[in-house]
Design a protein around this motif. Structure first.
Motif, PDB file in Angstrom:
ATOM      1  N   ARG B 104       1.229   1.932  -1.340  1.00 19.64           N
ATOM      2  CA  ARG B 104       0.020   2.574  -0.825  1.00 19.64           C
ATOM      3  C   ARG B 104      -1.194   1.684  -1.075  1.00 19.64           C
ATOM      4  NH1 ARG B 104       1.873   6.932  -3.915  1.00 19.64           N
ATOM      5  NH2 ARG B 104       2.775   8.641  -2.725  1.00 19.64           N
ATOM      6  N   ARG B 105      -2.004   1.531  -0.026  1.00 15.53           N
ATOM      7  CA  ARG B 105      -3.242   0.759  -0.142  1.00 15.53           C
ATOM      8  C   ARG B 105      -4.420   1.661   0.217  1.00 15.53           C
ATOM      9  NH1 ARG B 105      -3.048  -4.076   3.635  1.00 15.53           N
ATOM     10  NH2 ARG B 105      -3.739  -2.500   5.113  1.00 15.53           N
ATOM     11  N   LEU B 106      -5.500   1.514  -0.492  1.00 19.11           N
ATOM     12  CA  LEU B 106      -6.695   2.298  -0.173  1.00 19.11           C
ATOM     13  C   LEU B 106      -7.324   1.742   1.094  1.00 19.11           C
ATOM     14  CD1 LEU B 106      -8.435   4.656  -1.206  1.00 19.11           C
ATOM     15  CD2 LEU B 106      -9.875   2.972  -2.351  1.00 19.11           C
ATOM     16  N   ASP B 107      -7.452   2.617   2.092  1.00 23.02           N
ATOM     17  CA  ASP B 107      -7.906   2.187   3.403  1.00 23.02           C
ATOM     18  C   ASP B 107      -8.754   3.316   3.989  1.00 23.02           C
ATOM     19  OD1 ASP B 107      -8.164   0.586   5.567  1.00 23.02           O
ATOM     20  OD2 ASP B 107      -6.122   0.844   6.328  1.00 23.02           O
ATOM     21  N   ASN B 108     -10.011   3.031   4.254  1.00 24.18           N
ATOM     22  CA  ASN B 108     -10.903   4.061   4.799  1.00 24.18           C
ATOM     23  C   ASN B 108     -10.889   5.339   3.967  1.00 24.18           C
ATOM     24  OD1 ASN B 108     -12.144   2.860   7.070  1.00 24.18           O
ATOM     25  ND2 ASN B 108     -10.199   2.985   8.181  1.00 24.18           N
ATOM     26  N   GLY B 109     -10.927   5.162   2.659  1.00 22.75           N
ATOM     27  CA  GLY B 109     -11.054   6.330   1.789  1.00 22.75           C
ATOM     28  C   GLY B 109      -9.796   7.140   1.595  1.00 22.75           C
ATOM     29  N   ASP B 110      -8.646   6.571   1.909  1.00 24.01           N
ATOM     30  CA  ASP B 110      -7.401   7.287   1.623  1.00 24.01           C
ATOM     31  C   ASP B 110      -6.293   6.286   1.291  1.00 24.01           C
ATOM     32  OD1 ASP B 110      -5.822   9.449   1.162  1.00 24.01           O
ATOM     33  OD2 ASP B 110      -5.595  10.028   3.266  1.00 24.01           O
ATOM     34  N   TRP B 111      -5.316   6.759   0.530  1.00 24.98           N
ATOM     35  CA  TRP B 111      -4.177   5.913   0.200  1.00 24.98           C
ATOM     36  C   TRP B 111      -3.202   5.951   1.366  1.00 24.98           C
ATOM     37  CZ3 TRP B 111      -5.207   3.101  -3.906  1.00 24.98           C
ATOM     38  CH2 TRP B 111      -6.015   3.617  -4.913  1.00 24.98           C
ATOM     39  N   VAL B 112      -2.967   4.803   1.984  1.00 23.24           N
ATOM     40  CA  VAL B 112      -2.159   4.717   3.186  1.00 23.24           C
ATOM     41  C   VAL B 112      -0.916   3.885   2.896  1.00 23.24           C
ATOM     42  CG1 VAL B 112      -2.121   3.857   5.570  1.00 23.24           C
ATOM     43  CG2 VAL B 112      -4.213   4.879   4.636  1.00 23.24           C
ATOM     44  N   SER B 113       0.239   4.369   3.342  1.00 29.02           N
ATOM     45  CA  SER B 113       1.475   3.621   3.145  1.00 29.02           C
ATOM     46  C   SER B 113       1.490   2.397   4.047  1.00 29.02           C
ATOM     47  CB  SER B 113       2.679   4.518   3.440  1.00 29.02           C
ATOM     48  OG  SER B 113       3.864   3.753   3.343  1.00 29.02           O
ATOM     49  N   THR B 114       1.747   1.237   3.434  1.00 25.54           N
ATOM     50  CA  THR B 114       1.737  -0.006   4.209  1.00 25.54           C
ATOM     51  C   THR B 114       3.132  -0.606   4.333  1.00 25.54           C
ATOM     52  OG1 THR B 114       1.352  -1.287   2.187  1.00 25.54           O
ATOM     53  CG2 THR B 114      -0.594  -0.604   3.432  1.00 25.54           C
ATOM     54  N   ASP B 115       4.099  -0.002   3.645  1.00 25.52           N
ATOM     55  CA  ASP B 115       5.428  -0.617   3.563  1.00 25.52           C
ATOM     56  C   ASP B 115       6.489   0.264   4.218  1.00 25.52           C
ATOM     57  OD1 ASP B 115       3.902  -2.099   1.805  1.00 25.52           O
ATOM     58  OD2 ASP B 115       5.532  -2.398   0.404  1.00 25.52           O
ATOM     59  N   PRO B 116       7.425  -0.331   4.915  1.00 24.29           N
ATOM     60  CA  PRO B 116       8.513   0.442   5.506  1.00 24.29           C
ATOM     61  C   PRO B 116       9.517   0.895   4.447  1.00 24.29           C
ATOM     62  CG  PRO B 116       8.936  -1.882   5.818  1.00 24.29           C
ATOM     63  CD  PRO B 116       7.583  -1.781   5.151  1.00 24.29           C
ATOM     64  N   VAL B 117      10.186   2.015   4.745  1.00 23.43           N
ATOM     65  CA  VAL B 117      11.330   2.430   3.938  1.00 23.43           C
ATOM     66  C   VAL B 117      12.515   1.555   4.368  1.00 23.43           C
ATOM     67  CG1 VAL B 117      12.950   4.306   3.483  1.00 23.43           C
ATOM     68  CG2 VAL B 117      10.502   4.779   3.647  1.00 23.43           C
ATOM     69  N   VAL B 118      13.035   0.779   3.427  1.00 23.42           N
ATOM     70  CA  VAL B 118      14.134  -0.143   3.736  1.00 23.42           C
ATOM     71  C   VAL B 118      15.435   0.639   3.892  1.00 23.42           C
ATOM     72  CG1 VAL B 118      15.417  -2.160   2.918  1.00 23.42           C
ATOM     73  CG2 VAL B 118      12.960  -1.966   2.444  1.00 23.42           C
ATOM     74  N   LYS B 119      15.599   1.643   3.041  1.00 27.97           N
ATOM     75  CA  LYS B 119      16.820   2.453   3.072  1.00 27.97           C
ATOM     76  C   LYS B 119      16.473   3.885   2.670  1.00 27.97           C
ATOM     77  CE  LYS B 119      21.657   2.133   1.561  1.00 27.97           C
ATOM     78  NZ  LYS B 119      22.611   1.378   0.726  1.00 27.97           N
ATOM     79  N   ASP B 120      17.045   4.833   3.379  1.00 25.66           N
ATOM     80  CA  ASP B 120      16.815   6.248   3.103  1.00 25.66           C
ATOM     81  C   ASP B 120      17.279   6.583   1.680  1.00 25.66           C
ATOM     82  OD1 ASP B 120      16.992   9.031   2.901  1.00 25.66           O
ATOM     83  OD2 ASP B 120      17.388   9.243   5.036  1.00 25.66           O
ATOM     84  N   PRO B 121      16.386   7.171   0.861  1.00 22.38           N
ATOM     85  CA  PRO B 121      16.774   7.516  -0.517  1.00 22.38           C
ATOM     86  C   PRO B 121      18.024   8.393  -0.580  1.00 22.38           C
ATOM     87  CG  PRO B 121      14.414   7.786  -0.243  1.00 22.38           C
ATOM     88  CD  PRO B 121      14.960   7.469   1.118  1.00 22.38           C
ATOM     89  N   ASP B 122      18.250   9.238   0.436  1.00 19.28           N
ATOM     90  CA  ASP B 122      19.454  10.079   0.452  1.00 19.28           C
ATOM     91  C   ASP B 122      20.717   9.221   0.477  1.00 19.28           C
ATOM     92  OD1 ASP B 122      18.037  12.379   0.346  1.00 19.28           O
ATOM     93  OD2 ASP B 122      18.190  12.845   2.483  1.00 19.28           O
ATOM     94  N   GLU B 123      20.596   8.082   1.125  1.00 19.95           N
ATOM     95  CA  GLU B 123      21.748   7.163   1.178  1.00 19.95           C
ATOM     96  C   GLU B 123      21.891   6.378  -0.123  1.00 19.95           C
ATOM     97  OE1 GLU B 123      22.348   4.556   4.584  1.00 19.95           O
ATOM     98  OE2 GLU B 123      21.077   5.919   5.741  1.00 19.95           O
TER      99      GLU B 123
END
Lengths: 127, 127
Positions: B104-123
């Motif tokens: 998460r990066r602070l962007d325009n006053g909010d924490w925004v996810s910048t990174d893709p999920v590489v693998k589903d946590p369920d898997e």
């Protein structure tokens, strides 16, 4: 500011903050932030921490001139650690006069200094 | 082991430990270590932490397989923070399935996810 409330401040009001050099990606130092330190960091664009030993707000570089210009602020998945990507003015983050505070590496069962002193601390802090 | 005594363990017996990818230099995560965790890390060459939420020793990757092979151990100037340079097996350090916990990066006053999920946590965690 809502984003400040998303940070999970510990019971003592602090979270660890890591400063990483945005260019070299070297981890420079770890310090602590309270709400005021993070607010000031955001508002000024320069890293502010909470000095636990001096029990006061600490504008990094206030004495040495080695301020940290913040390029990005990041928060971890548990929302209890802040990461700052910074431009380290002077190329020195450590009070020992080295680039990084992590200048010791475990080598043959002892912590060995791997980094040169860029500038004598006596010269940094005498002003 | 003398080098273990040089670490300034806090009153609760812990120090923060930062894992940084030795190749990409990305800061992957921050967790906590006690003496046993650091000893196990040193002896096995794989990162072990102290899980505060589960109050037990935690071999990183024990469930997911995403272990961290330690390339170097570093200590900061105050001797109260450890830095691990690691090879992150699977390229995923975060329990959300991302490379880094600092997604998460602070962007325009909010924490925004910048990174893709590489693998589903369920898997990752279903086995």
């Amino acid at each position: 500011m809502e984003w400040l409330d998303k940070v999970r401040w510990a019971d003592n009001g602090l979270v660890p903050a890591i400063a990483q050099d945005a260019a070299t990606h070297r981890v420079l130092m770890v310090a602590w932030m309270n709400r005021e330190a993070l607010t000031r960091t955001f508002e000024t664009g320069e890293a502010h921490y909470w000095s636990r030993s001096r029990a006061r707000l600490w504008h990094k570089g206030e004495e040495s001139g080695h301020v940290q210009k913040v390029k990005a602020l990041r928060l971890d998945c548990d929302e209890d650690v802040v990461l700052l990507e910074v431009e380290q003015v002077g190329g020195i983050a450590c009070h020992t006069g080295r680039e990084s505070c992590f200048f010791r590496r475990l080598d043959n069962g002892d912590w060995v200094s791997t980094d040169p002193v860029v500038k004598d601390p006596d010269e940094i802090y005498r002003k």
